[in-house]
Design an enzyme around this catalytic site. Structure first.
Site, PDB file in Angstrom:
ATOM      1  N   ASP A  88       0.810  -1.046   0.040  1.00  0.00           N
ATOM      2  CA  ASP A  88       0.010   0.039   0.038  1.00  0.00           C
ATOM      3  C   ASP A  88       0.892   1.149  -0.087  1.00  0.00           C
ATOM      4  O   ASP A  88       1.952   1.223   0.717  1.00  0.00           O
ATOM      5  CB  ASP A  88      -0.913  -0.157   1.501  1.00  0.00           C
ATOM      6  N   ILE A  89       0.526   2.305  -0.616  1.00  0.00           N
ATOM      7  CA  ILE A  89       1.537   3.337  -0.794  1.00  0.00           C
ATOM      8  C   ILE A  89       1.108   4.366   0.290  1.00  0.00           C
ATOM      9  O   ILE A  89       2.250   5.126   0.565  1.00  0.00           O
ATOM     10  CB  ILE A  89       0.879   4.355  -2.054  1.00  0.00           C
ATOM     11  N   GLU A 108     -12.294   3.382  -1.723  1.00  0.00           N
ATOM     12  CA  GLU A 108     -11.817   4.379  -2.478  1.00  0.00           C
ATOM     13  C   GLU A 108     -11.874   3.838  -3.934  1.00  0.00           C
ATOM     14  O   GLU A 108     -11.990   4.447  -4.979  1.00  0.00           O
ATOM     15  CB  GLU A 108     -10.604   4.925  -1.971  1.00  0.00           C
ATOM     16  N   VAL A 109     -11.193   2.767  -4.131  1.00  0.00           N
ATOM     17  CA  VAL A 109     -10.609   2.296  -5.268  1.00  0.00           C
ATOM     18  C   VAL A 109     -11.463   1.240  -5.659  1.00  0.00           C
ATOM     19  O   VAL A 109     -11.827   0.206  -5.080  1.00  0.00           O
ATOM     20  CB  VAL A 109      -9.101   1.647  -5.282  1.00  0.00           C
ATOM     21  N   HIS A 132      -9.889  -5.382  -3.603  1.00  0.00           N
ATOM     22  CA  HIS A 132      -8.542  -5.475  -3.193  1.00  0.00           C
ATOM     23  C   HIS A 132      -8.904  -5.951  -1.343  1.00  0.00           C
ATOM     24  O   HIS A 132      -9.669  -5.225  -0.965  1.00  0.00           O
ATOM     25  CB  HIS A 132      -7.724  -4.136  -3.125  1.00  0.00           C
TER      26      HIS A 132
HETATM   27  P1  AMP Z   1      -9.822   1.519   0.066  1.00  0.00           P
HETATM   28  O1  AMP Z   1     -10.126   2.591   0.781  1.00  0.00           O
HETATM   29  O2  AMP Z   1     -10.221   0.190   0.714  1.00  0.00           O
HETATM   30  O3  AMP Z   1     -10.505   1.487  -1.285  1.00  0.00           O
HETATM   31  O4  AMP Z   1      -8.405   1.410  -0.096  1.00  0.00           O
HETATM   32  C1  AMP Z   1      -7.500   1.825  -1.075  1.00  0.00           C
HETATM   33  C2  AMP Z   1      -6.052   2.002  -0.724  1.00  0.00           C
HETATM   34  O5  AMP Z   1      -5.239   1.913  -1.957  1.00  0.00           O
HETATM   35  C3  AMP Z   1      -5.591   2.832   0.260  1.00  0.00           C
HETATM   36  O6  AMP Z   1      -5.094   2.093   1.417  1.00  0.00           O
HETATM   37  C4  AMP Z   1      -4.491   3.461  -0.448  1.00  0.00           C
HETATM   38  O7  AMP Z   1      -3.449   3.702   0.317  1.00  0.00           O
HETATM   39  C5  AMP Z   1      -4.148   2.373  -1.783  1.00  0.00           C
HETATM   40  N1  AMP Z   1      -3.266   3.078  -2.825  1.00  0.00           N
HETATM   41  C6  AMP Z   1      -3.997   4.073  -3.610  1.00  0.00           C
HETATM   42  N2  AMP Z   1      -3.285   4.381  -4.561  1.00  0.00           N
HETATM   43  C7  AMP Z   1      -2.184   3.403  -4.626  1.00  0.00           C
HETATM   44  C8  AMP Z   1      -1.046   3.020  -5.454  1.00  0.00           C
HETATM   45  N3  AMP Z   1      -0.850   3.742  -6.228  1.00  0.00           N
HETATM   46  N4  AMP Z   1      -0.428   2.062  -4.890  1.00  0.00           N
HETATM   47  C9  AMP Z   1      -0.611   1.305  -3.756  1.00  0.00           C
HETATM   48  N5  AMP Z   1      -1.655   1.499  -2.957  1.00  0.00           N
HETATM   49  C10 AMP Z   1      -2.654   2.598  -3.246  1.00  0.00           C
END
Ligand code: AMP
Length: 118
Positions: free
Chosen positions: A33-34, A99-100, A104
């Protein structure tokens, strides 16, 4: 809602943006995770386009599902996390603040993680 091919994990899967790969197999990818919330904070994603858990479990093949969970288990074993403990979380949809929009699992470990919901 249809899958957004421009989500950040889709771009990682297409090698359009970099990530720090932990491990992978034919159907799943694990990367750091970033913005880590624990000493170990790894994201595990299926390589195909699934927005959330429901889509994955409804539409994925058995091989995809097995590969996904085997990759998580391999990382747990490699880091001996079964001894110290770990947390696996998948946020799905708005109430979970996903968020994404590509499925995941967060694998968190390396310290006492506190209460599940603060
Ligand atoms: P969620 O809120 O469960 O959708 O988590 C999304 C996660 O993706 C968060 O913990 C972010 O820190 C992580 N994230 C977002 N962009 C990246 C990236 N480019 N590389 C790795 N992790 C990321």
């Amino acid at each position: 809602m249809t899958y957004d091919k421009n989500n950040i994990f889709a771009k990682i899967l297409r090698n359009e943006i970099p990530c720090n790969i932990v491990d992978q197999n034919a159907n799943a990818l694990a990367f750091n995770d970033i913005s880590p919330r624990a000493p170990i904070h790894i994201l595990i994603i299926p390589k195909k386009e699934y927005q959330n858990f429901n889509e994955f479990i409804s539409l994925a093949t058995k091989d995809e599902i097995i590969d996904f969970y085997e990759l998580i288990n391999k990382i747990i074993k490699k880091n001996k996390l079964y001894e110290s403990g770990y947390r696996i979380i998948a946020n799905n949809g708005s109430n979970a603040n996903q968020e994404v929009k590509h499925l995941h699992y967060h694998l968190l470990a390396g310290k006492n993680l506190g209460l599940m919901i603060n």
